[in-house]
Write an enzyme that holds these catalytic residues in place. Structure first.
Site, PDB file in Angstrom:
ATOM      1  N   LYS A   1      40.082  12.683  26.693  1.00 27.98           N
ATOM      2  CA  LYS A   1      39.528  11.378  27.090  1.00 27.98           C
ATOM      3  C   LYS A   1      40.072  11.010  28.469  1.00 27.98           C
ATOM      4  O   LYS A   1      41.290  10.994  28.687  1.00 27.98           O
ATOM      5  CB  LYS A   1      39.952  10.342  26.039  1.00 27.98           C
ATOM      6  CG  LYS A   1      39.041   9.167  25.918  1.00 27.98           C
ATOM      7  CD  LYS A   1      39.434   8.374  24.674  1.00 27.98           C
ATOM      8  CE  LYS A   1      38.659   7.094  24.535  1.00 27.98           C
ATOM      9  NZ  LYS A   1      39.176   6.277  23.422  1.00 27.98           N
TER      10      LYS A   1
HETATM   11  O1  G3P Z   1      38.527   3.463  21.812  1.00 28.41           O
HETATM   12  C1  G3P Z   1      38.572   2.380  22.640  1.00 28.41           C
HETATM   13  C2  G3P Z   1      37.786   1.161  22.268  1.00 28.41           C
HETATM   14  O2  G3P Z   1      37.079   1.346  21.113  1.00 28.41           O
HETATM   15  C3  G3P Z   1      38.577  -0.102  22.362  1.00 28.41           C
HETATM   16  O3  G3P Z   1      38.206  -1.075  21.453  1.00 28.41           O
HETATM   17  O4  G3P Z   1      38.518  -3.203  20.246  1.00 28.41           O
HETATM   18  O5  G3P Z   1      40.237  -2.449  21.923  1.00 28.41           O
HETATM   19  O6  G3P Z   1      38.010  -3.257  22.664  1.00 28.41           O
HETATM   20  P1  G3P Z   1      38.781  -2.574  21.584  1.00 28.41           P
END
Ligand code: G3P
Length: 221
Positions: A87
């Site tokens: 990633k």
């Molecule tokens: O994998 C990264 C992404 O899904 C982050 O999610 O909830 O931290 O905005 P969030």
């Protein structure tokens, strides 16, 4: 549509895998930190543990931000297991690193995508996945789902093989709407995936079926 779980928590990954619908895992430095995973050896050990649970597609994010460091770190991550997808953040050196890693046959997931142009650049560089962050756009009163729709249109126009991995999913409706818009993959917390199971009419319908069955069985005695 593929289902990934967005966590580094081994119990939650196991639970999703046991449900039989899991196609992969996405992690990021915040999710790893939440599990208390720090230090190179522990990080490698943790990725190995995740790869031991799921069949494929474990996104492991680089910490470095320069081209040279990212390709070195990306190659090291890819060596942990053939299930690893490296990633890489959507920055200039990240695009260059994606181009390099994909030319070496290493799968990549370009993360922190917030615009169609960023997704286009990542696809041009050969990313296996792009990760548009829906929830974080919604958080700033911007339509996250519109981004999925725009990227789908662009990728279809040019038959890019890069898969749209809808990320930053906050609930079951995000998942359903991503499916309607043709996202290739969603990555979501376990709570959003299991929320798809729920409907009050399913619960009341099942209770009624079982009650009717019991009543008939008692009457037959
Ligand atoms: O994998 C990264 C992404 O899904 C982050 O999610 O909830 O931290 O905005 P969030």
């Amino acid at each position: 549509m593929k289902f990934f779980i967005d966590t580094a928590n081994l119990d939650q990954i196991k639970e999703a895998q046991d449900l039989g619908v899991l196609d992969g895992v996405t992690t990021n430095p915040s999710l790893m930190a939440k599990e208390g995973i720090t230090g190179d050896d522990n990080v490698i050990k943790h990725y190995k543990a995740i790869c031991g649970i799921v069949d494929n597609n474990v996104s492991a994010e680089v910490i470095s931000t320069t081209y040279e460091e990212m390709i070195k770190e990306g190659e090291a991550l890819a060596k942990i297991d053939s299930k690893i997808v490296v990633k890489i953040p959507m920055i200039k050196d990240g695009v260059k690193a994606i181009k390099y890693l994909s030319s070496k046959g290493i799968r990549t997931n370009c993360t922190l995508i917030f615009s169609p142009g960023q997704a286009l650049l990542a696809a041009k560089a050969g990313a296996s996945y792009v990760s548009p962050f829906l929830g974080r756009l919604d958080d700033i009163s911007t339509d996250g789902l519109q981004l999925i729709e725009d990227i789908r249109l662009i990728f279809d126009n040019y038959q890019y093989e890069t898969e749209i991995l809808a990320a930053s999913i906050r609930g079951p409706l995000h998942i359903v709407n991503c499916a309607k818009l043709g996202a290739d993959v969603i990555t979501a917390p376990l709570s959003a995936i299991t929320a798809l199971l729920k409907h009050p009419l399913t619960d009341s319908g099942l209770a009624q079926f079982l009650a009717d069955h019991d009543k008939a069985a008692k009457a037959a005695k």
